[in-house]
Design an enzyme around this catalytic site. Structure first.
Site, PDB file in Angstrom:
ATOM      1  CG  ASN A  36      -9.609  56.487  63.088  1.00  0.00           C
ATOM      2  OD1 ASN A  36      -9.056  55.909  62.129  1.00  0.00           O
ATOM      3  ND2 ASN A  36     -10.093  57.705  63.125  1.00  0.00           N
ATOM      4  CD1 TRP A  37      -3.796  52.516  64.286  1.00  0.00           C
ATOM      5  CD2 TRP A  37      -3.619  50.672  62.841  1.00  0.00           C
ATOM      6  NE1 TRP A  37      -3.292  51.297  64.875  1.00  0.00           N
ATOM      7  CE2 TRP A  37      -3.246  50.332  64.130  1.00  0.00           C
ATOM      8  CE3 TRP A  37      -3.470  49.821  61.916  1.00  0.00           C
ATOM      9  CZ2 TRP A  37      -2.936  48.845  64.396  1.00  0.00           C
ATOM     10  CZ3 TRP A  37      -3.201  48.519  62.091  1.00  0.00           C
ATOM     11  CH2 TRP A  37      -2.674  48.177  63.271  1.00  0.00           C
ATOM     12  CG  HIS A  63     -13.266  60.493  61.800  1.00  0.00           C
ATOM     13  ND1 HIS A  63     -12.672  61.668  61.404  1.00  0.00           N
ATOM     14  CD2 HIS A  63     -12.572  59.960  62.918  1.00  0.00           C
ATOM     15  CE1 HIS A  63     -11.500  61.722  62.081  1.00  0.00           C
ATOM     16  NE2 HIS A  63     -11.775  60.751  63.027  1.00  0.00           N
ATOM     17  CD  GLU A  99      -9.147  62.806  60.236  1.00  0.00           C
ATOM     18  OE1 GLU A  99      -9.055  61.759  59.920  1.00  0.00           O
ATOM     19  OE2 GLU A  99      -8.612  63.301  61.545  1.00  0.00           O
ATOM     20  N   GLY A 107      -6.429  58.452  67.659  1.00  0.00           N
ATOM     21  CA  GLY A 107      -5.564  58.439  66.394  1.00  0.00           C
ATOM     22  C   GLY A 107      -4.170  58.439  66.957  1.00  0.00           C
ATOM     23  N   GLY A 108      -3.600  59.298  66.778  1.00  0.00           N
ATOM     24  CA  GLY A 108      -2.045  59.375  66.891  1.00  0.00           C
ATOM     25  C   GLY A 108      -1.459  58.419  68.039  1.00  0.00           C
TER      26      GLY A 108
HETATM   27  P1  13P Z   1      -5.906  62.318  67.407  1.00  0.00           P
HETATM   28  O1  13P Z   1      -6.009  61.080  68.820  1.00  0.00           O
HETATM   29  O2  13P Z   1      -4.837  62.014  66.700  1.00  0.00           O
HETATM   30  O3  13P Z   1      -6.078  63.338  68.202  1.00  0.00           O
HETATM   31  O4  13P Z   1      -7.153  61.624  66.417  1.00  0.00           O
HETATM   32  C1  13P Z   1      -8.464  61.609  67.138  1.00  0.00           C
HETATM   33  C2  13P Z   1      -9.547  61.017  66.195  1.00  0.00           C
HETATM   34  O5  13P Z   1      -9.613  61.470  65.169  1.00  0.00           O
HETATM   35  C3  13P Z   1      -9.626  59.607  66.305  1.00  0.00           C
HETATM   36  O6  13P Z   1     -10.750  59.270  65.455  1.00  0.00           O
END
Ligand code: 13P
Length: 251
Positions: free
Chosen positions: A9-10, A94, A96, A233-234
């Protein structure tokens, strides 16, 4: 056997040039889809370019979509458009989006119905806050999220859904859930699916873990019996570390 999935997930990262560089770097490296499904979820304006250049075993996902088919929803992206340009997956709900864009459980439910209607594989995200975990309410909270999200969906539909358990306190914090914590909550989600549907559905639905997944912790997570992969994510932003995650899921 559930085929593992590694989905990047960019979020709101990468320009077109950076995205294309990434896809060229991984295209030839990705194992066959019968061993591991490799998905890259990018910002909407670059999705078509990525679909056109995706390697044989790479699939492209969106990070959100609207629940209506068309209409006066300025700035939104529709499921028929995503299907039309060749996108295969879409992240739904998600944390966020729930937190910053007020996405409700009802909207998440409507989006799941809509994604399936347009042949998109939804990656449904659920997960609790630190406060909820510390007050021992994780199972109740996640259970309610699952029930509301899946409302009105039949078992044949639920089999095609991917669920990502992403505890909010582990996202982008470097603080990953322990392998046992992740497995325990994912086992609980699987059990709930069994109760709502049946054991066949429970066995076939794939449930990923997300939250500070990195090459250093993926191997331990993948060894857990209920964890079918990761939403990352990261560590998905760099082609090399992303490929390390894909390789770990495959081996
Ligand atoms: P991180 O891997 O950066 O903690 O993010 C997780 C995420 O929200 C993937 O959707």
């Amino acid at each position: 056997m559930r085929i593992p999935i590694i989905a990047g997930n960019w979020k709101m990262h990468k320009t077109r040039d950076e995205a294309l560089q990434f896809i060229y770097a991984i295209n030839m490296e990705v194992p066959k889809r019968e061993y591991v499904e490799t998905v890259v979820c990018a910002q909407a304006p670059i999705l078509r370019d990525l679909v056109k250049r995706q390697g044989e075993n790479v699939r492209i996902g969106a990070q959100n979509m609207h629940q209506e088919t068309e209409g006066a929803y300025t700035g939104e992206v529709s499921a028929p458009l995503l299907e039309n340009i060749g996108v295969d997956y879409v992240i739904i709900g998600h944390s966020e989006r729930r937190q910053y864009f007020n996405e409700t459980d009802e909207a998440v439910n409507a989006k799941l119905h809509q994604a399936l209607r347009f042949n998109l594989v939804p990656i449904l995200c659920v997960g609790e806050s630190l406060e909820t975990r510390e007050s021992d309410a994780t199972e109740n909270y996640v259970s309610a999220q699952i029930e509301k999200a899946l409302m009105g969906l039949g078992k044949e539909q639920v089999k095609d859904i991917v669920i990502a358990y992403e505890p909010i306190w582990a996202i982008g914090t470097g603080k990953t859930a322990t392998n046992e914590q992740a497995n325990e909550t994912i086992a609980f989600i699987r059990k709930r699916i069994g109760e709502i549907y049946d054991s066949e559905t429970m066995e076939s639905v794939r449930i990923l873990y997300g939250g500070s997944v990195k090459p250093e912790n993926i191997v331990g997570l993948m060894k857990e019996p209920h964890i079918d992969g990761a939403l990352v994510g990261g560590a998905s932003l760099n082609a090399k570390s992303f490929m390390q995650l894909v390789d770990a899921a495959f081996n």
